[in-house]
Design an enzyme around this catalytic site. Structure first.
Site, PDB file in Angstrom:
ATOM      1  N   LYS A 228      62.379  83.671  64.871  1.00  0.00           N
ATOM      2  CA  LYS A 228      62.867  82.839  63.760  1.00  0.00           C
ATOM      3  C   LYS A 228      63.555  83.672  62.688  1.00  0.00           C
ATOM      4  CE  LYS A 228      60.164  78.681  64.376  1.00  0.00           C
ATOM      5  NZ  LYS A 228      59.122  77.766  63.887  1.00  0.00           N
ATOM      6  N   ARG A 262      53.324  80.044  70.078  1.00  0.00           N
ATOM      7  CA  ARG A 262      54.494  79.413  70.713  1.00  0.00           C
ATOM      8  C   ARG A 262      55.628  80.435  70.702  1.00  0.00           C
ATOM      9  NH1 ARG A 262      59.120  76.852  69.180  1.00  0.00           N
ATOM     10  NH2 ARG A 262      59.785  75.051  70.409  1.00  0.00           N
TER      11      ARG A 262
HETATM   12  C1  PT1 Z   1      56.904  75.380  65.492  1.00  0.00           C
HETATM   13  C2  PT1 Z   1      58.085  74.908  66.134  1.00  0.00           C
HETATM   14  C3  PT1 Z   1      57.944  73.782  67.014  1.00  0.00           C
HETATM   15  N1  PT1 Z   1      59.313  75.438  65.936  1.00  0.00           N
HETATM   16  C4  PT1 Z   1      55.639  73.736  66.578  1.00  0.00           C
HETATM   17  N2  PT1 Z   1      56.716  73.229  67.224  1.00  0.00           N
HETATM   18  C5  PT1 Z   1      60.388  74.918  66.554  1.00  0.00           C
HETATM   19  N3  PT1 Z   1      54.419  73.168  66.778  1.00  0.00           N
HETATM   20  C6  PT1 Z   1      60.241  73.823  67.422  1.00  0.00           C
HETATM   21  C7  PT1 Z   1      64.470  79.574  61.964  1.00  0.00           C
HETATM   22  O1  PT1 Z   1      64.213  79.618  60.754  1.00  0.00           O
HETATM   23  O2  PT1 Z   1      56.933  76.397  64.655  1.00  0.00           O
HETATM   24  N4  PT1 Z   1      55.724  74.787  65.728  1.00  0.00           N
HETATM   25  N5  PT1 Z   1      59.042  73.279  67.641  1.00  0.00           N
HETATM   26  C8  PT1 Z   1      61.742  75.527  66.323  1.00  0.00           C
HETATM   27  N6  PT1 Z   1      62.165  75.348  64.977  1.00  0.00           N
HETATM   28  C9  PT1 Z   1      62.777  76.359  64.242  1.00  0.00           C
HETATM   29  C10 PT1 Z   1      62.636  76.385  62.854  1.00  0.00           C
HETATM   30  C11 PT1 Z   1      63.491  77.357  64.870  1.00  0.00           C
HETATM   31  C12 PT1 Z   1      63.169  77.422  62.119  1.00  0.00           C
HETATM   32  C13 PT1 Z   1      64.071  78.390  64.149  1.00  0.00           C
HETATM   33  C14 PT1 Z   1      63.894  78.441  62.758  1.00  0.00           C
HETATM   34  O3  PT1 Z   1      65.116  80.451  62.573  1.00  0.00           O
END
Ligand code: PT1
Length: 283
Positions: A228, A262
């Site tokens: 991230k 995850r």
């Molecule tokens: C998470 C999650 C998810 N993240 C759960 N499910 C994502 N339970 C999708 C960035 O800032 O943390 N927990 N499902 C993906 N979402 C992101 C959010 C991906 C922020 C990248 C960023 O780079």
């Protein structure tokens, strides 16, 4: 260092998840590619191979998602999400020995995924969509409730908190209450603070530092930080250069008693989990 908690086993449909030690959930994105859709054989085959590789590397869960939820992502229709996700879930369920988590906020996707063999509902909107509480309750599956504000498209405009940790904790506790009222047993609820969701860089880091405070809620924690931007901002690296940063956070998460990680990179994360586990269980 926090000792591992042990609500040991979680029933996930036809499979059981061992939570006596941290588990690795592999990420399987089924977002479209420019020249084919979710029902396409090439896409399905690629998803299946990726899932298989993650299972061979030691993932006990695979998180299948058809909607991008990164900051600024656009929403997809229920029909589009169903078309992307269901064929993949069906294929994995009949071929691989793994618990399928479905990353969705859409009640119909929850119902259909459960029917086809999913074992966990992972909802970044914490079952706030109309009908989601009922769909999740009817599925009989465990759920992961995540903290977020607004929608992925506008969440980064909602980052004012007077007490971040307290507000995240209160939000999750309130969602747990509504789930239990809707018929989801408390023992089937996992919680996630939602890194990168409606939080600034400093808030993400502070929340991570104090992750163990969320153990008070009494539910297993799931954390997603793999590759991230909170890692990119510290290390000044693009997504493909964030592995070591992701592993550092995996170690810190396990040290704070997190139950499920995850991640994109299953094999190296499992090395971290085993190594940190060995130290934590030493006398
Ligand atoms: C998470 C999650 C998810 N993240 C759960 N499910 C994502 N339970 C999708 C960035 O800032 O943390 N927990 N499902 C993906 N979402 C992101 C959010 C991906 C922020 C990248 C960023 O780079």
């Amino acid at each position: 260092m926090k000792q591992l908690q042990s609500p040991a086993r979680l029933s996930c449909g036809s499979r059981v998840l061992d939570l006596s030690c941290p588990q690795v959930m592999g990420i399987l994105n089924v977002t479209p590619d420019s020249f084919s859709d979710g029902g396409c054989f090439v896409v399905l085959d690629k998803a299946l191979r990726h899932a298989e590789a993650m299972v061979l590397a030691g993932a006990t869960l695979v998180d299948v998602g058809g909607e991008s939820t990164r900051p600024g992502a656009r929403q997809v229709s229920a029909g589009e999400e169903l078309d992307r996700v269901l064929p993949v879930i069906e294929a994995i369920a009949s071929r691989l020995d793994v618990i399928i988590s479905v990353d969705t906020s859409t009640p119909l996707v929850m119902r259909e995924a459960a029917r086809l063999g999913a074992g966990l509902i992972n909802d970044v909107r914490a079952l706030r969509r109309d009908g989601a509480l009922q769909a999740a309750a009817d599925s009989g599956l465990p759920v992961c409730l995540m903290h977020m504000r607004g929608e992925p498209g506008d969440m980064q405009q909602q980052v004012h908190y007077d007490d971040l940790l307290g507000e995240v904790r209160d939000f999750l506790q309130q969602r747990v209450g509504l789930c239990v009222e809707a018929g989801i047993p408390a023992e089937r609820i996992l919680l996630d603070p939602g890194f990168g969701f409606a939080k600034t860089q400093e808030q993400n880091l502070s929340l991570f530092k104090h992750l163990d405070c969320l153990q008070e809620l009494g539910h297993p924690l799931l954390v997603g930080v793999s590759r991230k931007s909170m890692i990119g901002k510290v290390l000044e690296r693009e997504a493909d250069g964030r592995l070591f940063g992701s592993l550092a956070l995996a170690a810190l998460a396990v040290a704070q008693g997190v139950s499920i990680l995850r991640v994109h990179d299953v094999a190296p994360t499992l090395d971290v989990v085993r190594m940190v586990g060995a130290v934590m269980s030493a006398r």
